[in-house]
Design a protein around this motif. Sequence first.
Motif, PDB file in Angstrom:
ATOM      1  N   THR A   7       8.525  18.311  -0.193  1.00  0.00           N
ATOM      2  CA  THR A   7       9.730  17.685   0.413  1.00  0.00           C
ATOM      3  C   THR A   7      10.928  18.162  -0.439  1.00  0.00           C
ATOM      4  O   THR A   7      12.097  18.310   0.387  1.00  0.00           O
ATOM      5  CB  THR A   7       9.561  16.253   0.733  1.00  0.00           C
ATOM      6  OG1 THR A   7       9.551  15.768  -0.406  1.00  0.00           O
ATOM      7  CG2 THR A   7       8.417  15.886   1.575  1.00  0.00           C
ATOM      8  N   GLU A  19       5.432  15.348  -2.355  1.00  0.00           N
ATOM      9  CA  GLU A  19       6.803  15.028  -3.117  1.00  0.00           C
ATOM     10  C   GLU A  19       7.739  16.323  -3.342  1.00  0.00           C
ATOM     11  O   GLU A  19       8.862  16.333  -3.090  1.00  0.00           O
ATOM     12  CB  GLU A  19       6.838  14.105  -4.156  1.00  0.00           C
ATOM     13  CG  GLU A  19       8.107  13.656  -4.471  1.00  0.00           C
ATOM     14  CD  GLU A  19       8.191  12.679  -5.666  1.00  0.00           C
ATOM     15  OE1 GLU A  19       9.082  12.751  -6.567  1.00  0.00           O
ATOM     16  OE2 GLU A  19       7.493  11.681  -5.511  1.00  0.00           O
ATOM     17  N   ALA A  65       0.866  -0.970  -0.112  1.00  0.00           N
ATOM     18  CA  ALA A  65      -0.004  -0.019   0.105  1.00  0.00           C
ATOM     19  C   ALA A  65       0.915   1.291  -0.099  1.00  0.00           C
ATOM     20  O   ALA A  65       1.909   1.283   0.757  1.00  0.00           O
ATOM     21  CB  ALA A  65      -0.832  -0.045   1.282  1.00  0.00           C
ATOM     22  N   GLN A  66       0.263   2.112  -0.811  1.00  0.00           N
ATOM     23  CA  GLN A  66       1.364   3.605  -0.908  1.00  0.00           C
ATOM     24  C   GLN A  66       0.898   4.390   0.302  1.00  0.00           C
ATOM     25  O   GLN A  66      -0.376   4.469   0.923  1.00  0.00           O
ATOM     26  CB  GLN A  66       0.980   4.306  -2.132  1.00  0.00           C
ATOM     27  CG  GLN A  66       1.722   3.633  -3.137  1.00  0.00           C
ATOM     28  CD  GLN A  66       1.433   4.298  -4.409  1.00  0.00           C
ATOM     29  OE1 GLN A  66       0.508   5.249  -4.673  1.00  0.00           O
ATOM     30  NE2 GLN A  66       2.187   4.042  -5.584  1.00  0.00           N
ATOM     31  N   HIS A  67       1.632   5.210   0.942  1.00  0.00           N
ATOM     32  CA  HIS A  67       1.312   6.110   2.056  1.00  0.00           C
ATOM     33  C   HIS A  67       0.330   7.147   1.547  1.00  0.00           C
ATOM     34  O   HIS A  67       0.502   7.730   0.470  1.00  0.00           O
ATOM     35  CB  HIS A  67       2.630   6.618   2.301  1.00  0.00           C
ATOM     36  CG  HIS A  67       2.460   7.745   3.396  1.00  0.00           C
ATOM     37  ND1 HIS A  67       2.397   9.138   3.189  1.00  0.00           N
ATOM     38  CD2 HIS A  67       2.464   7.612   4.887  1.00  0.00           C
ATOM     39  CE1 HIS A  67       2.234   9.585   4.398  1.00  0.00           C
ATOM     40  NE2 HIS A  67       2.135   8.898   5.337  1.00  0.00           N
ATOM     41  N   THR A  68      -0.691   7.373   2.197  1.00  0.00           N
ATOM     42  CA  THR A  68      -1.698   8.486   1.890  1.00  0.00           C
ATOM     43  C   THR A  68      -1.277  10.007   2.282  1.00  0.00           C
ATOM     44  O   THR A  68      -0.656  10.099   3.514  1.00  0.00           O
ATOM     45  CB  THR A  68      -2.865   8.242   2.726  1.00  0.00           C
ATOM     46  OG1 THR A  68      -3.439   7.022   2.319  1.00  0.00           O
ATOM     47  CG2 THR A  68      -3.919   9.358   2.132  1.00  0.00           C
ATOM     48  N   PRO A  69      -0.747  10.838   1.188  1.00  0.00           N
ATOM     49  CA  PRO A  69      -0.236  11.846   1.533  1.00  0.00           C
ATOM     50  C   PRO A  69      -1.402  12.894   2.265  1.00  0.00           C
ATOM     51  O   PRO A  69      -2.389  12.706   2.181  1.00  0.00           O
ATOM     52  CB  PRO A  69      -0.043  12.707   0.007  1.00  0.00           C
ATOM     53  CG  PRO A  69      -1.134  12.067  -0.460  1.00  0.00           C
ATOM     54  CD  PRO A  69      -1.262  10.583  -0.252  1.00  0.00           C
ATOM     55  N   ARG A 121       0.100  13.263  -3.936  1.00  0.00           N
ATOM     56  CA  ARG A 121       1.323  12.679  -3.606  1.00  0.00           C
ATOM     57  C   ARG A 121       2.292  13.592  -4.438  1.00  0.00           C
ATOM     58  O   ARG A 121       3.433  13.738  -4.014  1.00  0.00           O
ATOM     59  CB  ARG A 121       1.358  11.376  -4.202  1.00  0.00           C
ATOM     60  CG  ARG A 121       0.641  10.406  -3.233  1.00  0.00           C
ATOM     61  CD  ARG A 121       1.092   8.753  -3.638  1.00  0.00           C
ATOM     62  NE  ARG A 121       0.139   7.878  -3.134  1.00  0.00           N
ATOM     63  CZ  ARG A 121      -0.957   7.552  -3.654  1.00  0.00           C
ATOM     64  NH1 ARG A 121      -1.299   7.740  -5.007  1.00  0.00           N
ATOM     65  NH2 ARG A 121      -1.690   6.807  -2.853  1.00  0.00           N
TER      66      ARG A 121
END
Length: 60
Positions: free
Chosen positions: A57, A54, A2-6, A50
């Motif tokens: 960051t 990104e 599972a991808q991290h939920t932003p 996402r």
Amino acid sequence: MAQHTPPLTAAEKARIAVLVGRMAKRSVAGEQVDCSDLERAMDRILAAARARAEKATRAA
């Protein structure tokens, strides 16, 4: 995996809430009803969030 939920903005949260409501309404109609268009819309919202997270960051 599972991808991290932003982190989502208020507008994104509202759009997702509307989509979930529409999915629920369609699911009441029956199992054979197609919800793939709403799932794709939700995926696009999450992908944009996402990308925004990104980019933030990398800039920091």
